[in-house]
Design an enzyme around this catalytic site. Structure first.
Site, short mmCIF file in Angstrom:
data_model
loop_
_atom_site.label_atom_id
_atom_site.label_comp_id
_atom_site.label_asym_id
_atom_site.label_seq_id
_atom_site.Cartn_x
_atom_site.Cartn_y
_atom_site.Cartn_z
CE LYS A 158 67.78 4.55 12.64
NZ LYS A 158 66.37 4.10 12.56
CG HIS A 180 59.92 5.26 10.43
ND1 HIS A 180 59.67 6.43 11.09
CD2 HIS A 180 60.73 4.54 11.24
CE1 HIS A 180 60.30 6.42 12.26
NE2 HIS A 180 60.95 5.27 12.38
CD GLU A 190 60.29 -1.59 11.40
OE1 GLU A 190 60.57 -0.41 11.13
OE2 GLU A 190 60.32 -2.49 10.56
#
Ligand SMILES: *Cc1c(COP(=O)(O)O)cnc(C)c1O
Length: 379
Positions: free
Chosen positions: A46, A183, A259
């Site tokens: 993204k 995250h 990520e």
């Protein structure tokens, strides 16, 4: 890339322009791998889903974090030439679907690929069981996002105190929690967030193992800060902390993945725009450029990011305002930029604009997104 090369590209392709330097993409990926050698790198699509970027990372050995069916298919296209068996064995190795909330249609579309998907609550788990029974699941934990540029903790992640119950609940449904993820918030310059999150994940993993549910994967998410300015401490310092905590807290046979989005792409892109109007308002010079916060500079709104504008022209600078091309009062790039006296048709540029920028550009007001040019692509 030199300013002369940038100007030449702007003359050749016209403005507004985004130039993506694949040498920098490769360098960022190599830096990530070098400092976190035990961590498999899943690029968060993204941040910038340009297929040329995905190809360069794929060639460098990256895996991918996706969050929609469209992103999943972009990555799946990269591996579709592998033999069917390898594709299946490969899929967890190459793709994690890390959007914790998925409509049932998405689960139905993904189930045939036996994907690895995240979740953070019981209702989602039941939905996965019903619509994607072949998926492997990863539990997203809520962790502190203190000081991060973009905070995610109010929207994602289960309370750590409920995590083990969710692992057990998955087991009862016949699903196996393969991993834990978190995250720490995007552009996380507070490295303590990572230390705390790793400690939380280790505690959940230990208790799950003791209650008969060993967990094999640890996904440390994104958040790795791009060096937008000199206040961002170097990546290797963060990596050293993460490596030390991983060695201290987790068994050696655990599989670790991350990520990163912003860290890999932010510094690889430069945007070039043209002055299309100028005015003086309350004594302050104002420039209008042929890009906008609805286009390449969308990160100003959506990503809480600023991109200092620079001129190619030398000269004494003055505080000025820079506005976008659209007919909307919100479309302000900056109320206090330092630029020399510029004329209509002069060019300006902004560096480090590869993440959450043209990825969220719109067609608002009839202006198309900037043209993207790739340089230093290896075929
Ligand atoms: C957006 C996102 C990322 C990438 O975050 P960065 O801060 O750009 O590294 C990683 N994982 C998930 C689940 C995300 O939503």
């Amino acid at each position: 890339m030199t300013t002369r090369e940038l100007q030449a590209l702007a003359r050749q392709h016209d403005t507004p322009l985004v130039v993506i330097d694949h040498e920098i993409l490769r360098r960022n990926f190599a830096e990530f791998r070098r400092h976190l050698p035990k961590v498999q790198c899943y690029y968060a699509v993204k941040a910038n889903p340009d297929p040329a970027i995905l190809r360069t990372f794929y060639a460098a050995g990256a895996s991918f974090d996706v969050a929609s069916v469209a992103e999943f298919m972009l990555v799946h296209d990269l591996i579709k030439d592998l033999p069917a068996k390898a594709q299946q064995d490969y899929i967890w190795d190459k793709i994690i679907y890390a959007n914790p909330t998925k409509p049932k249609e998405t689960l139905q579309a993904l189930d045939q690929y036996k994907p690895l998907v995240t979740f953070d609550n019981l209702a989602e788990l039941q939905k996965i069981k019903r619509f994607a029974p072949h998926a492997g699941v990863v539990l997203r934990l809520r962790v502190a996002n203190t000081g991060s540029q973009c905070e995610l903790s109010s929207k994602f992640g289960c309370d750590p105190g409920e995590a083990v119950e969710l692992v057990l609940a998955a087991g009862k449904l016949g699903l196996v929690v393969e991993g834990l993820s978190f995250h720490v918030g995007s552009q996380c310059t507070n490295f303590e967030n990572y230390v705390q999150a790793l400690n939380i994940a280790a505690a959940v993993m230990k208790e799950s193992r003791e209650r008969g549910h060993p967990i094999k994967i640890l996904d440390i998410g994104g958040g790795f800060p791009a060096p937008y300015n000199k206040h961002v401490r170097p990546f290797r310092e963060l990596a050293r902390k993460i490596n030390a905590e991983i060695d201290r807290l987790f068994p050696a046979d655990i599989q670790i993945l991350a990520e990163p989005g912003r860290f890999l792409v932010a510094t690889a892109a430069t945007s070039v725009a043209r002055i299309i109007g100028k005015a003086v308002r309350d004594g302050k010079p104002c420039y209008y450029i042929d890009d906008s916060v609805y286009h390449t500079f969308s990160g100003i709104i959506f990503d809480h990011c600023q991109y200092p504008l620079k001129a190619f022209k030398k000269g004494k600078t003055e505080i000025c305002a820079v506005f976008g091309q659209t007919c909307d009062g919100l479309d302000v790039l900056s109320q206090s930029e330092e630029l020399p006296d510029l004329e209509i048709e002069d060019l300006v540029y902004a560096e480090n604009i590869g993440a959450y920028s043209n990825a969220s550009a719109t067609w608002f007001n009839g202006f198309p997104p900037a043209k993207v040019v790739h340089v230093n692509v290896k075929e």
